[in-house]
Structures are given as C-alpha cells and as structure tokens.
Design a protein around this motif. Structure first.
Motif, PDB file in Angstrom:
ATOM      1  N   CYS A  74       0.835  -1.196   0.000  1.00  0.00           N
ATOM      2  CA  CYS A  74       0.000   0.000   0.000  1.00  0.00           C
ATOM      3  C   CYS A  74       0.872   1.249   0.000  1.00  0.00           C
ATOM      4  O   CYS A  74       1.869   1.315   0.710  1.00  0.00           O
ATOM      5  CB  CYS A  74      -0.935   0.021   1.213  1.00  0.00           C
ATOM      6  SG  CYS A  74      -2.138  -1.327   1.241  1.00  0.00           S
ATOM      7  N   LYS A  75       0.470   2.224  -0.801  1.00  0.00           N
ATOM      8  CA  LYS A  75       1.130   3.523  -0.873  1.00  0.00           C
ATOM      9  C   LYS A  75       0.134   4.599  -0.449  1.00  0.00           C
ATOM     10  O   LYS A  75      -0.996   4.623  -0.924  1.00  0.00           O
ATOM     11  CB  LYS A  75       1.611   3.803  -2.305  1.00  0.00           C
ATOM     12  CG  LYS A  75       2.452   2.694  -2.911  1.00  0.00           C
ATOM     13  CD  LYS A  75       3.753   2.488  -2.164  1.00  0.00           C
ATOM     14  CE  LYS A  75       4.594   1.398  -2.810  1.00  0.00           C
ATOM     15  NZ  LYS A  75       5.852   1.164  -2.096  1.00  0.00           N
ATOM     16  N   ARG A  76       0.579   5.481   0.448  1.00  0.00           N
ATOM     17  CA  ARG A  76      -0.312   6.523   0.951  1.00  0.00           C
ATOM     18  C   ARG A  76      -0.561   7.587  -0.116  1.00  0.00           C
ATOM     19  O   ARG A  76       0.300   7.880  -0.940  1.00  0.00           O
ATOM     20  CB  ARG A  76       0.301   7.167   2.200  1.00  0.00           C
ATOM     21  CG  ARG A  76       0.428   6.230   3.374  1.00  0.00           C
ATOM     22  CD  ARG A  76       0.986   6.941   4.605  1.00  0.00           C
ATOM     23  NE  ARG A  76       2.299   7.504   4.342  1.00  0.00           N
ATOM     24  CZ  ARG A  76       2.597   8.792   4.406  1.00  0.00           C
ATOM     25  NH1 ARG A  76       1.645   9.671   4.698  1.00  0.00           N
ATOM     26  NH2 ARG A  76       3.811   9.223   4.174  1.00  0.00           N
ATOM     27  N   GLY A 195     -11.322  -0.218  -7.126  1.00  0.00           N
ATOM     28  CA  GLY A 195     -11.030  -1.091  -5.997  1.00  0.00           C
ATOM     29  C   GLY A 195      -9.570  -1.092  -5.591  1.00  0.00           C
ATOM     30  O   GLY A 195      -9.216  -1.652  -4.547  1.00  0.00           O
ATOM     31  N   TRP A 196      -8.695  -0.473  -6.391  1.00  0.00           N
ATOM     32  CA  TRP A 196      -7.285  -0.390  -6.026  1.00  0.00           C
ATOM     33  C   TRP A 196      -7.073   0.591  -4.877  1.00  0.00           C
ATOM     34  O   TRP A 196      -6.030   0.560  -4.223  1.00  0.00           O
ATOM     35  CB  TRP A 196      -6.455   0.052  -7.227  1.00  0.00           C
ATOM     36  CG  TRP A 196      -6.381  -0.977  -8.297  1.00  0.00           C
ATOM     37  CD1 TRP A 196      -7.283  -1.160  -9.310  1.00  0.00           C
ATOM     38  CD2 TRP A 196      -5.395  -1.988  -8.463  1.00  0.00           C
ATOM     39  NE1 TRP A 196      -6.899  -2.218 -10.099  1.00  0.00           N
ATOM     40  CE2 TRP A 196      -5.747  -2.739  -9.612  1.00  0.00           C
ATOM     41  CE3 TRP A 196      -4.239  -2.324  -7.769  1.00  0.00           C
ATOM     42  CZ2 TRP A 196      -4.974  -3.813 -10.068  1.00  0.00           C
ATOM     43  CZ3 TRP A 196      -3.479  -3.388  -8.217  1.00  0.00           C
ATOM     44  CH2 TRP A 196      -3.844  -4.121  -9.354  1.00  0.00           C
ATOM     45  N   PRO A 236     -10.723   7.424  -0.150  1.00  0.00           N
ATOM     46  CA  PRO A 236      -9.548   6.536  -0.108  1.00  0.00           C
ATOM     47  C   PRO A 236      -8.385   7.141   0.651  1.00  0.00           C
ATOM     48  O   PRO A 236      -8.168   8.356   0.635  1.00  0.00           O
ATOM     49  CB  PRO A 236      -9.215   6.342  -1.590  1.00  0.00           C
ATOM     50  CG  PRO A 236      -9.679   7.618  -2.231  1.00  0.00           C
ATOM     51  CD  PRO A 236     -10.912   8.040  -1.477  1.00  0.00           C
ATOM     52  N   ASP A 237      -7.639   6.284   1.306  1.00  0.00           N
ATOM     53  CA  ASP A 237      -6.443   6.686   2.044  1.00  0.00           C
ATOM     54  C   ASP A 237      -5.170   6.253   1.334  1.00  0.00           C
ATOM     55  O   ASP A 237      -4.108   6.834   1.551  1.00  0.00           O
ATOM     56  CB  ASP A 237      -6.452   6.080   3.447  1.00  0.00           C
ATOM     57  CG  ASP A 237      -7.641   6.536   4.260  1.00  0.00           C
ATOM     58  OD1 ASP A 237      -7.746   7.741   4.517  1.00  0.00           O
ATOM     59  OD2 ASP A 237      -8.471   5.691   4.624  1.00  0.00           O
ATOM     60  N   GLY A 238      -5.258   5.213   0.528  1.00  0.00           N
ATOM     61  CA  GLY A 238      -4.052   4.709  -0.117  1.00  0.00           C
ATOM     62  C   GLY A 238      -4.361   3.926  -1.370  1.00  0.00           C
ATOM     63  O   GLY A 238      -5.507   3.551  -1.640  1.00  0.00           O
ATOM     64  N   MET A 275      -1.529  -5.424 -12.468  1.00  0.00           N
ATOM     65  CA  MET A 275      -1.252  -4.002 -12.361  1.00  0.00           C
ATOM     66  C   MET A 275      -1.953  -3.276 -13.509  1.00  0.00           C
ATOM     67  O   MET A 275      -1.704  -3.585 -14.675  1.00  0.00           O
ATOM     68  CB  MET A 275       0.251  -3.752 -12.427  1.00  0.00           C
ATOM     69  CG  MET A 275       0.653  -2.331 -12.126  1.00  0.00           C
ATOM     70  SD  MET A 275       0.313  -1.861 -10.424  1.00  0.00           S
ATOM     71  CE  MET A 275       1.455  -2.916  -9.546  1.00  0.00           C
ATOM     72  N   PRO A 276      -2.838  -2.320 -13.198  1.00  0.00           N
ATOM     73  CA  PRO A 276      -3.490  -1.565 -14.270  1.00  0.00           C
ATOM     74  C   PRO A 276      -2.499  -0.645 -14.968  1.00  0.00           C
ATOM     75  O   PRO A 276      -1.503  -0.213 -14.384  1.00  0.00           O
ATOM     76  CB  PRO A 276      -4.577  -0.775 -13.538  1.00  0.00           C
ATOM     77  CG  PRO A 276      -4.079  -0.659 -12.137  1.00  0.00           C
ATOM     78  CD  PRO A 276      -3.311  -1.916 -11.865  1.00  0.00           C
ATOM     79  N   GLN A 277      -2.779  -0.326 -16.191  1.00  0.00           N
ATOM     80  CA  GLN A 277      -1.856   0.471 -16.987  1.00  0.00           C
ATOM     81  C   GLN A 277      -1.708   1.885 -16.453  1.00  0.00           C
ATOM     82  O   GLN A 277      -0.625   2.475 -16.516  1.00  0.00           O
ATOM     83  CB  GLN A 277      -2.333   0.501 -18.449  1.00  0.00           C
ATOM     84  CG  GLN A 277      -1.374   1.217 -19.390  1.00  0.00           C
ATOM     85  CD  GLN A 277      -1.836   1.143 -20.831  1.00  0.00           C
ATOM     86  OE1 GLN A 277      -2.887   0.592 -21.118  1.00  0.00           O
ATOM     87  NE2 GLN A 277      -1.043   1.699 -21.737  1.00  0.00           N
ATOM     88  N   TRP A 278      -2.789   2.426 -15.866  1.00  0.00           N
ATOM     89  CA  TRP A 278      -2.736   3.819 -15.429  1.00  0.00           C
ATOM     90  C   TRP A 278      -1.799   4.028 -14.231  1.00  0.00           C
ATOM     91  O   TRP A 278      -1.411   5.152 -13.930  1.00  0.00           O
ATOM     92  CB  TRP A 278      -4.130   4.345 -15.093  1.00  0.00           C
ATOM     93  CG  TRP A 278      -4.932   3.474 -14.164  1.00  0.00           C
ATOM     94  CD1 TRP A 278      -5.863   2.540 -14.512  1.00  0.00           C
ATOM     95  CD2 TRP A 278      -4.877   3.467 -12.736  1.00  0.00           C
ATOM     96  NE1 TRP A 278      -6.394   1.942 -13.396  1.00  0.00           N
ATOM     97  CE2 TRP A 278      -5.808   2.493 -12.289  1.00  0.00           C
ATOM     98  CE3 TRP A 278      -4.156   4.182 -11.780  1.00  0.00           C
ATOM     99  CZ2 TRP A 278      -6.027   2.223 -10.943  1.00  0.00           C
ATOM    100  CZ3 TRP A 278      -4.362   3.911 -10.443  1.00  0.00           C
ATOM    101  CH2 TRP A 278      -5.282   2.942 -10.030  1.00  0.00           C
TER     102      TRP A 278
END
Length: 330
Positions: A74-76, A195-196, A236-238, A275-278
């Motif tokens: 997870c990345k903040r 959902g990411w 969302p937080d992260g 992993m999505p492209q964006w």
C-alpha cells in the motif's frame, strides 16, 4: 604391506572396543550429534520452499506487506490530490446533502475524491484517473438547509423599560428555515479499477500516530428526506496492489534457536499479481506520499517453526545470510 597395515589397525580398533567400550560410546555419540546438528543444504532448501508456500498463502485483501502477513503493498495518498471546493461538509448534523442522481445515490459503490462548484477542474492526479476511465465527474444538486434567526428576532431587544411599562413582546417567529441549492460536480471512482484504492486511515497516520483530516463524503437524501452517507462510498487513504511470492532468491541454513524451535531467513522475490496500466502514469506517481509503485521487490524475512509450520518472526535476522546464504539460480 598395505594389507598388513589394515590388519594391524583392525586389531587395535577391536582391542580398544573390547577394553574401553565407554570411550567408544562417547565418540559415537559425538559423531552422531555432529551429524545431527550440522546444517544440511537439502533440508534447508526444503524449508525455504515451505516458507515460500506459506507466503503464497497469506491473505491478499487486507494489511500492508511491510507491516503484517499480507501480500498487499500500500502507498499513501497525498492530501493535495483531493478536489476541495465544497467547503466543510458536516456529516454530524447532515445539514448539507446531495439530491440523488444515477451516478451518485445511496446504492453507489466506489471512491470519493471530493468535489466543487460546477465545472471545477481537478488536479493532475484525478485527471489521470479520469483519462483512464477510473474516475467520473458526476453533476448533482447540493441542498443546504439553513436554520437562522428571523430579522424580527435579530432586532428584538428583551429589556424592560421601567418607566414606560413592561418588557417588549417577543416576535412570534424566532427562526427562519430555508433550503439553498447549488450545482456541483463530484469526482467518483467506480468499478473494479476503483477497488485499487483502500479506505484505511492507518495508511495516512503521521509519525505521531494521528491521521490527518480526510475529505468527507457528501450525504445523499433518502426517500424520507434525510441525509444519509452512502454505505458503499469511501474516501480513499491509499493505493494498494497485490503482490505474489515469485520465488526464493537466497536462504540460510535452518538453525536451532530454542527448545523445539528453529529458524530460517529467506530472500523472496515479490512481483505484482496484476497491475493496471494507469498506475505507470507519472501523474499518479506524484500523488503518492510513499515511494512509487514497484514492478518487483525483494523482501528478507526470518521464519520460525515450533512444530506448527513456518510463521514469520517479528525480527528479520540477516546476519546468517552474510557470506553463508545459499543462492538459487543466478
């Protein structure tokens, strides 16, 4: 000559066994213990594979791989990525709410990135998600209920005039209630791509363990006219993505550490499961408070087994790995 030498050695060994059986027993026990406690690469290799299987069995839908037994990293998110143009949305008294529309109602499931006056422009982070189709601009009518004193109440002075008679009569209408409507745009992420993003205040907690203030989700009017927070919409937080344990790169010998307890330290290559492209968009990277999303990562863990399988130990002891690790492949 060699035959005579072998015969003489055999006679001496038989004599030692016959006259000093205890010495022979001690020597035998020593040799057996040395064999028992000498690390064997095949046993350690098997233990490393068992650890790999244990990591692959970790849950993917919770936690942070750096803090707990999870395969999710997870990345903040930075506070500046949210669209903040609505002022204070008070979720306590529900004094401000959105009239439900097809893109934002009580049944909406997704992530909320803020909102503002109609036509407001988002930052680069939100724009990148909009270009990828993850976030959509939803136009709604915000109803603000205003409860304030009437003009007669404001001009009323409840003082008694002892010379002219009794106190003045208070106004019949003390307060005035009215509704104001404004056209605003909300930025909502829906579907699998949204959902990411995870709602987990622990991701945003600072060094003091206090989470900074988060943009509040706008309530929606229900059929009774009350303002209700959509249960499926979260701020969302992260940004979280699942990792899979690809393979073991290096491992140490299995070592005894306590009664019926043994340890092994492993280096495991972790790769994103999907992993999505964006995610590779530089505008998305700039919206993350932590390091960028990595295509792969290596984690060093120490696992302990007390007879119930291999479990991750709190501390990773890397000292046995230095100079004594066994590499797999290149």
């Amino acid at each position: 000559m060699n035959t005579d030498f072998a015969k003489n050695a055999a006679r001496k060994l038989v004599a030692v066994v016959r006259h000093s059986p205890r010495i022979v027993a001690v020597i035998g026990v020593g040799i057996g213990c040395a064999w028992l406690f000498t690390p064997r690469p095949d046993v350690s290799r098997q233990a490393a594979e068992e650890v790999l299987a244990a990591v692959r069995a970790w849950p993917e839908d919770r936690g942070n791989i750096n803090a707990a037994s999870s395969r999710r990293a997870c990345k903040r998110l930075k506070d500046g990525i949210f669209v903040s143009g609505l002022g204070m949305i008070n979720n306590v008294d529900r004094s401000r709410m959105a009239l439900p529309v097809s893109g934002y109602n009580l049944g909406t499931v997704g992530t909320y990135f803020g909102g503002g006056p109609s036509g407001i422009q988002p930052g680069e982070f939100i724009q990148a998600l909009m270009d990828a189709g993850v976030v959509k601009r939803v136009s709604v009518q915000i109803v603000t209920h205003i409860h304030q004193p009437s003009s007669a109440a404001l001009s009323y002075i409840p003082l008694q005039d002892t010379m002219g008679g009794g106190p003045p009569t208070p106004p019949a209408q003390q307060f005035v209630d009215r509704d104001e409507q404004n056209s605003v745009d909300l930025f909502i992420g829906t579907g699998h791509e949204a959902g990411w993003f995870a709602a987990n205040p622990a991701l945003r907690a600072n060094l003091m363990g206090i989470a900074p203030p988060m943009t509040r989700v706008v309530p929606v009017r229900d059929i009774s006219g009350n303002a209700v927070i959509p249960a499926g919409v979260v701020a969302p937080d992260g940004l979280c993505y699942p990792l899979r344990a690809d393979r073991v790169l290096e491992y140490t010998d299995v070592r005894p550490v306590a009664y019926k307890a043994k340890e092994i330290t492993v280096a495991i290559l972790m790769k994103p499961k999907e992993m999505p492209q964006w995610v590779s968009d530089h505008r998305v990277f700039e919206g993350l408070a932590d390091d960028p999303v990595l295509p792969e990562d290596v984690h060093f863990w120490t696992f302990r087994n007390t007879g119930d399988g291999w479990h991750r130990y709190v501390f990773a002891d890397l000292s046995p790995m230095a100079g004594k690790g066994h590499y797999i492949g290149n």
